[in-house]
Every structure is written in structure tokens, then in C-alpha cells.
Design a protein around this motif. Structure first.
Motif, short mmCIF file in Angstrom:
data_model
loop_
_atom_site.label_atom_id
_atom_site.label_comp_id
_atom_site.label_asym_id
_atom_site.label_seq_id
_atom_site.Cartn_x
_atom_site.Cartn_y
_atom_site.Cartn_z
N UNK A 246 -12.14 9.63 -14.04
CA UNK A 246 -12.53 9.46 -13.06
C UNK A 246 -12.52 8.18 -12.24
N UNK A 247 -11.02 7.59 -12.72
CA UNK A 247 -10.23 7.22 -12.44
C UNK A 247 -8.95 7.76 -10.80
N UNK A 248 -9.21 6.85 -9.97
CA UNK A 248 -8.21 7.69 -9.32
C UNK A 248 -6.63 7.66 -9.28
N UNK A 249 -5.67 8.49 -9.38
CA UNK A 249 -5.04 8.41 -9.26
C UNK A 249 -3.71 7.25 -10.13
N UNK A 250 -3.47 7.34 -8.39
CA UNK A 250 -2.92 5.90 -7.76
C UNK A 250 -2.78 4.19 -8.80
N UNK A 251 -4.57 4.02 -9.25
CA UNK A 251 -4.45 3.03 -9.70
C UNK A 251 -4.26 3.72 -11.47
N UNK A 252 -4.86 4.91 -12.03
CA UNK A 252 -3.53 5.13 -12.74
C UNK A 252 -2.51 4.75 -13.34
N UNK A 253 -2.10 5.04 -12.27
CA UNK A 253 -0.62 4.93 -12.41
C UNK A 253 0.21 3.65 -12.20
N UNK A 254 -0.28 2.86 -11.46
CA UNK A 254 -0.49 0.97 -11.83
C UNK A 254 -1.21 0.64 -13.45
N UNK B 88 1.03 -1.16 0.36
CA UNK B 88 0.10 0.18 0.22
C UNK B 88 0.75 1.41 0.01
N UNK B 89 1.72 1.28 0.46
CA UNK B 89 3.06 2.56 0.51
C UNK B 89 3.41 2.92 -0.80
N UNK B 90 4.02 1.69 -1.28
CA UNK B 90 4.48 1.82 -3.18
C UNK B 90 3.08 2.37 -3.46
N UNK B 91 2.44 1.53 -3.10
CA UNK B 91 0.79 2.76 -4.27
C UNK B 91 1.18 4.07 -4.26
N UNK B 92 1.61 4.61 -2.95
CA UNK B 92 1.17 6.00 -2.30
C UNK B 92 1.45 6.97 -2.58
N UNK B 93 3.02 6.64 -3.62
CA UNK B 93 4.18 7.79 -4.06
C UNK B 93 3.76 7.51 -5.93
N UNK B 94 2.86 8.76 -6.52
CA UNK B 94 2.86 8.69 -7.32
C UNK B 94 3.27 10.10 -8.15
N UNK B 95 4.79 10.14 -8.89
CA UNK B 95 5.02 10.15 -9.97
C UNK B 95 4.77 10.46 -11.07
#
Length: 122
Positions: free
Chosen positions: A52-60, A2-9
């Protein structure tokens, strides 16, 4: 995890999105018959592009899709049987991580794209 998903560059996300927009449909058109996870890959694509997709989900999803469209990866896609195993593993993991954000609308868009034909999408 979960912490790894918290950071979005944001720069990496923009680069991944540009790579995916340029290469996703082309790669699918070239290798569609060999991609066992085609419908999920396309649903993930639509989810990743959905505002509408949250940024973290979009980044993954963008990172996994960018890996999919890379011309060279850990296991070259031209190798029979093994070529897409790494792509499938990366994408399947990403989809599992964000599955609750892939909506029925994304899946319907994927089904519609497959019905129209991948070549027409690119």
C-alpha cells in the motif's frame, strides 16, 4: 526535492529491495546494540515492503535501507561512535521525507519484531 522524488527507476528499486531483503535483519542482528534508530529503521523496513506504500515513498525508503545494509559505506560501521552516523543521517532523512506513509501498523510491526528478537526475524 519534490522533482527528485518524482523519478523512480524500477530496476534500481528491485535491486535495492533484493539487497534489503537479503541483508536487513542480518545487519541489525550484528549491530543492534549500536544502532540508535532501531525502531525507526524497522518501521521504515515494514513501510517499504508494504504494497500500500506509494512507489516514490517505497523507493526513498528502499534506497536508504539498501545504503544501511551495504557492507562498505562512507563511514565504516566498525568505527566506534562514528560508524553509524552516515547510516543514521541517510535513514533519518528518508524517514522524514516519507513520514506520512509510515503508519501505526508499521510501527506496531517494528515493536513486535523487537519484542520477538531481531535474530528470529532474519
Amino acid at each position: 526535492m519534490a522533482q527528485a522524488l518524482a523519478i523512480v527507476d524500477p530496476d534500481k528499486l528491485r535491486q535495492d529491495e533484493a539487497r534489503v531483503r537479503r541483508g536487513f535483519w542480518r545487519k541489525l542482528a550484528r549491530h543492534a546494540g549500536k544502532v540508535p534508530f532501531l525502531d525507526e529503521a524497522i518501521a521504515g523496513y515494514y513501510c517499504a515492503l508494504d504494497p500500500a506504500t506509494p512507489l516514490r515513498a517505497k523507493a526513498v525508503l528502499m534506497a536508504a535501507l539498501a545504503y544501511f545494509v551495504l557492507p562498505g559505506d562512507i563511514v565504516p560501521d566498525v568505527l566506534p561512535v562514528l560508524g553509524f552516523t552516515d547510516d543514521a543521517a541517510v535513514l533519518a532523512t528518508a524517514i522524514r521525507l516519507v513520514a506520512n506513509h509510515i503508519t501505526e501498523d508499521h510501527r506496531e510491526a517494528a515493536r513486535a519484531a523487537l519484542k520477538r528478537g531481531i535474530e528470529r526475524e532474519g
